[in-house]
Structure formats: C-alpha cells, structure tokens
Design an enzyme around this catalytic site. Structure first.
Site, PDB file in Angstrom:
ATOM      1  CD  GLU A   9      -2.401   1.967   1.025  1.00  0.00           C
ATOM      2  OE1 GLU A   9      -2.016   2.980   0.422  1.00  0.00           O
ATOM      3  OE2 GLU A   9      -3.564   1.559   1.043  1.00  0.00           O
ATOM      4  CB  ALA A  11      -0.746   5.263   2.770  1.00  0.00           C
ATOM      5  CB  SER A  12       2.226   0.792   3.939  1.00  0.00           C
ATOM      6  OG  SER A  12       3.103  -0.055   4.636  1.00  0.00           O
ATOM      7  CB  THR A  13       6.187   3.622   7.054  1.00  0.00           C
ATOM      8  OG1 THR A  13       5.595   2.713   7.997  1.00  0.00           O
ATOM      9  CG2 THR A  13       5.591   5.001   7.260  1.00  0.00           C
ATOM     10  CB  SER A  15       4.493  -0.796   1.679  1.00  0.00           C
ATOM     11  OG  SER A  15       3.457  -1.626   2.154  1.00  0.00           O
TER      12      SER A  15
END
EC number: 5.99.1.4
Length: 204
Positions: A9, A11-13, A15
């Site tokens: 995703e 927005a995921s750090t 990721s």
C-alpha cells in the site's frame, strides 16, 4: 520457479522498505515476485480503524518513525520525510500501478515510494505521478487516463477484496503459492524461504 506475491500500500511506511529490498532478496533466493498494489483503508475500516494504527497509538507511531529512519538509513536513505497528512492518499498511485504491465510495476512503485518518503512529494498530485511516470519512459497523460478507466478502478477494488479474503490485515504482506501469509517487511526472508520449501519442522 517459486514465487511470492508482494502486497503493498503506497501509504505504508514499511511497504516502502519492502519495495526497496524485495527484488534483490528474491533474485538472490531464486524466487519470482508478483507486485500486488491494494488499498489498506477499506481493510482498516472493516477492523474499526478510521486511520492508521500508528496514529491511533502515539507510542507505537513514534517508535515506528524512528525505526523507519534507522532501517531506511541502512538502505541508503538517511533523510526520511513524514507525509503530511499521514497516511498519504495513495489511491491515484495505486490505480496507476494497477494499470501498468507487471514488468513496469516495480520501477514505478519504487519511484512513488521514494517520492513520498524521501523527496517529500504529494503522491495524490496528478502532476507528481505524471512526472514519475514520464521519468520512467511512459506516456504520462495516456497512463493517467487509463488509470481512471472503470476497468482499472474495478481491478483495484477486486485486488483489495482478494487481499482481505486471503487474510491480509496490514502492509506489506507476502503470500506464497500455497497461501502462507507473512506480514511485515522484516518477514521477507522467511517468506522467501517458505516459498522454496523450508518449513522449520512445521507440517506442510
């Protein structure tokens, strides 16, 4: 060749960290990677979260940002930018990634993550996403138009529904061909080992 699905995703750090590491680690292990963008927001909403758990639990959030800085520095990114607002709106980037061919998705996804967490760009901005796409040799306007098509929107919704169906509750997640789920960038090595048949004494 054994494969893993890499569910991420924008927005995921974590990721971001996984996107930096997954290709090299998988190549060394002799495992193929299928990049699977999805939206974590609907899954969080189903869990009763209106925002990221890192916002809901401040102690967890503060430690996450410090941990991200440490790990990113190890990967050659010593200055990490926190998106404002956090989490960032990754819908447009996810649609564009979905619209791309499988072979083109990794480079674009890495570029988006670096723009977001290293350069501090707003990844919800069409101009930013267009610039990243053009920098990779794509026709930015044509790609953005394709990303807005109903079939691409439906494909992203289907991917998100599939992620939830197979038990994904956070990002990044890695899923092997036999359906084993590994959550978190720090479980990449375990996912690759499982994909190659290692079971550490557990039943198959």
């Amino acid at each position: 060749m054994a494969t893993i699905e890499f569910w991420y995703e924008f927005a995921s750090t974590y990721s971001f960290l996984a996107a930096e590491e997954v290709e090299a680690a998988a190549q060394q292990a002799g495992v193929g990677v299928l990049w699977r963008p999805f939206l974590l927001g609907p899954i969080f909403a189903g869990q009763g979260y209106a925002t990221s758990p890192f916002n809901l639990f401040p102690l967890k959030g503060r430690n996450m940002w410090r941990d991200l800085a440490r790990r990113a520095a190890q990967l050659g990114h010593p200055a990490i930018v926190r998106p404002d607002p956090f989490p960032a709106n990754g819908l447009l980037a996810a649609r564009v990634a979905t619209a791309l061919a499988d072979a083109d998705r990794p480079a674009f996804s890495r570029a988006v993550f670096r723009a977001e967490f290293v350069a501090g760009d707003d990844i919800s901005d069409r101009a930013v996403i267009g610039r990243l796409a053009a920098g990779l040799g794509h026709d930015a306007e044509a790609l953005l138009a394709r990303a807005g098509a109903d079939e691409v929107k439906a494909a992203l919704r289907t991917a998100t529904a599939r992620a939830e169906q197979i038990g994904i509750y956070g990002a990044p997640s890695f899923v092997t061909a036999d359906g084993e789920l590994f959550w978190g960038s720090d479980r990449l090595a375990d996912a690759l080992a499982w994909a190659k048949g290692e079971r550490w004494g557990l039943p198959a």
